[in-house]
Design an enzyme around this catalytic site. Structure first.
Site, PDB file in Angstrom:
ATOM      1  N   ASN A 211       0.848  -1.188   0.000  1.00  0.00           N
ATOM      2  CA  ASN A 211       0.000   0.000   0.000  1.00  0.00           C
ATOM      3  C   ASN A 211       0.885   1.240   0.000  1.00  0.00           C
ATOM      4  O   ASN A 211       2.117   1.146   0.016  1.00  0.00           O
ATOM      5  CB  ASN A 211      -0.964  -0.015   1.201  1.00  0.00           C
ATOM      6  CG  ASN A 211      -0.233  -0.141   2.523  1.00  0.00           C
ATOM      7  OD1 ASN A 211       0.508   0.744   2.925  1.00  0.00           O
ATOM      8  ND2 ASN A 211      -0.437  -1.267   3.212  1.00  0.00           N
ATOM      9  N   ARG A 212       0.272   2.408  -0.002  1.00  0.00           N
ATOM     10  CA  ARG A 212       0.992   3.668  -0.170  1.00  0.00           C
ATOM     11  C   ARG A 212       1.519   4.281   1.130  1.00  0.00           C
ATOM     12  O   ARG A 212       2.125   5.343   1.113  1.00  0.00           O
ATOM     13  CB  ARG A 212       0.077   4.703  -0.859  1.00  0.00           C
ATOM     14  CG  ARG A 212      -0.368   4.306  -2.256  1.00  0.00           C
ATOM     15  CD  ARG A 212      -1.306   5.370  -2.825  1.00  0.00           C
ATOM     16  NE  ARG A 212      -1.820   5.009  -4.144  1.00  0.00           N
ATOM     17  CZ  ARG A 212      -1.199   5.262  -5.294  1.00  0.00           C
ATOM     18  NH1 ARG A 212      -0.032   5.888  -5.266  1.00  0.00           N
ATOM     19  NH2 ARG A 212      -1.717   4.896  -6.442  1.00  0.00           N
TER      20      ARG A 212
END
Length: 402
Positions: A211-212
Site C-alpha cells: 500500500n501507499r
C-alpha cells in the site's frame, strides 16, 4: 518576536562532535543558542568552535563574566535546556544536584523544560547507578531520551549511541512547541507501542502486495510521545525514515510479523497505537521462483487469504488492566459512517479516521482527521502538520489514562 532561547550543554563524550550539527539546526531554525560545554568536552570540540558557530561566548566555569552572574542567569533566561551528549558522569551530577561547573549550575537554576540525550557505552548505560539516576531525572520532569543502538567507540556495538542530531532537534522542537506545558512531560513513565508504515505481502521473490503508507504519521506519533516523556517502541513496516530519537525501533515486513511484534511489545504497554496500514489479505501461495509471463496465456488468478485483524485482537485481549488502544481508519467514502462502524467492530478506545487517496494523506507531511471515541466523543482535527494530529491523539490519551 524574540527568538526562543536554547542552552545547549555538551558533556565530555566522543559524541560531542555531533552536537555541532544540532547547534546548526537550532540556529538555522531561528533559535538563539548559548553553548555551555564541560571542561572534559573541550578535549573533543574546542571553545572557539562553539563560540564561532553560536555567535555567543562559550565558557565552562562560573568565573567567566562574574559580574553577569552567569551560573544563575543562563538557566533563568532559557526557554529550553538540552544536553547532548549527556555522559554517565553528567547524568549522575545532575541527578544528585551537584553544581561544580557552569553546566550543572545551569541545570539547577533552569525553570524551562530540560532534554537530556545520553551517550555512553552499553555497560555504562545498563549499570544500576545510571538507571537510578535516569529514573530520578525523569521523576523530576526531565525528558531523558533513550540512546540509540549502533556502533559505539572502537569496535563496540550496542545501546548507548547518541541519536541522530536531526532527530534530537525534532524532540527539542516538539518540547518548545508545547510551551509551558512542556515543563510537565505528561506521558512520563508511560510505555507506548506504535505501529507505522505499510505491510508488504510477498507474491514471489520479486513482487509483493502493498500500500501507499510511508509511516510519516506513525513516526510523528513516536516523536511527539518521546517529547512528552514516554518510553516508545516503534514497530516500523517497510519505512525509509530515520529512527526517531528515543524510540526503540523494531522492523517488520508482513502483517504476520507485525502482529507478532505488536503482541510481544504490548505486554508492558500502557497504550497501543495501530497507525500502520496493515494488508487485509495476503497471497494464499508464495511462489518460490519468479512468476513468468507466458506468451499467449493470461496469468493465473491470485488466490488471497485473510490476514489477522491485529487491532481487533489487541482491543479484545488487553495485555494489562487499563491499557488503551488507538486505531486508524483510512477511508475513501462515507468516511465518518464507516469510521463509526469500524470503531464498534474493532472495540478500540479511540479511532483516528481520515480520508485517503492518491494525493491525500499518504506520503504527505499534512493530515486532516476526526478522532472518534468509544464514549461517543468526536474531535475534528483540521488540515495541518501530522505532529498536530499526533499531539491531539496524545491529549485525548492522557485524559483517559488519568
Amino acid at each position: 518576536m524574540a527568538k526562543p532561547r536554547v542552552v545547549l550543554g555538551v558533556s565530555g563524550g566522543i559524541a560531542a562532535y555531533k552536537a555541532c550539527e544540532l547547534l546548526r539546526r537550532l540556529t538555522e531554525s531561528g533559535h538563539e543558542v548559548r553553548v555551555v560545554p564541560t571542561a572534559a568536552s573541550l578535549h573533543f570540540v574546542g571553545e572557539a568552535t562553539w563560540s564561532a558557530l553560536s555567535g555567543q561566548p562559550a565558557a565552562t566555569e562560573v568565573w567567566h563574566d562574574v559580574h553577569q552572574v552567569p551560573h544563575v542567569r543562563i538557566g533563568q533566561e532559557a526557554d529550553l535546556v538540552v544536553v547532548a551528549p549527556a555522559t554517565a558522569d553528567l547524568l549522575a551530577r545532575a541527578a544528585h544536584g551537584l553544581a561544580d561547573d557552569l553546566l550543572t549550575n545551569t541545570l539547577l537554576t533552569a525553570r524551562a523544560p530540560v532534554v537530556l540525550a545520553p551517550a555512553m557505552h552499553t555497560e555504562m548505560w545498563e549499570h544500576p547507578a545510571t538507571r537510578a539516576n535516569v529514573a530520578t531525572l525523569r521523576e523530576r520532569g526531565a525528558v531523558v531520551i533513550e540512546p540509540a543502538v549502533g556502533r559505539l567507540t572502537g569496535a563496540d556495538t550496542g545501546k548507548g549511541r547518541l541519536p541522530d542530531p536531526e532527530e534530537i532537534f525534532e524532540v527539542c522542537r516538539r518540547v518548545l512547541a508545547r510551551g509551558p506545558e512542556g515543563l510537565v512531560p505528561d506521558l512520563a513513565g508511560r510505555r507506548i507501542v506504535i505501529s507505522a508504515g505499510g505491510t508488504r505481502e510477498p507474491l514471489d521473490p520479486v513482487r509483493y502486495l502493498g500500500n501507499r503508507s510511508t509511516g510519516l504519521q506513525g513516526y510523528a506519533l513516536a516523536r511527539t510521545a518521546v517529547a512528552r516523556g514516554a518510553r516508545v517502541t516503534l514497530i516500523a513496516a517497510n519505512t525509509a525514515l530515520p529512527d526517531p530519537a528515543g524510540a526503540d525501533v523494531v522492523r517488520v515486513q508482513t502483517a504476520v510479523q507485525l502482529r507478532e511484534a505488536v503482541l510481544k511489545a504490548a505486554g508492558e504497554a500502557d497504550v497501543v497505537v495501530m497507525a500502520a496500514a496493515v494488508a487485509d489479505f495476503r497471497p494464499a501461495v508464495y511462489a518460490t521462483g519468479k512468476i513468468k509471463k507466458r506468451d499467449g496465456r493470461e496469468p493465473d488468478a491470485v488466490a488471497l487469504v485473510r490476514n489477522p485483524d491485529i487491532l481487533a485482537e489487541v482491543s479484545a485481549e488487553r495485555a494489562r488492566p487499563g491499557q488503551l488502544v488507538v486505531g486508524f481508519a483510512a477511508e475513501t467514502d462515507d468516511v465518518l459512517a464507516n469510521g463509526r462502524a469500524k470503531l464498534a467492530r474493532k472495540g478500540c478506545d479511540l479511532l483516528v479516521v481520515n480520508e485517503v487517496g492518491e494525493d491525500k494523506t499518504f506520503g504527505s507531511a499534512q493530515n486532516e482527521a476526526v478522532v472518534l471515541g468509544a464514549d461517543g466523543s468526536e474531535h475534528p482535527v483540521p488540515y495541518g502538520p501530522k505532529e498536530a494530529l499526533a499531539d491531539t491523539v496524545w491529549d485525548l490519551v492522557t485524559a483517559r489514562l488519568d
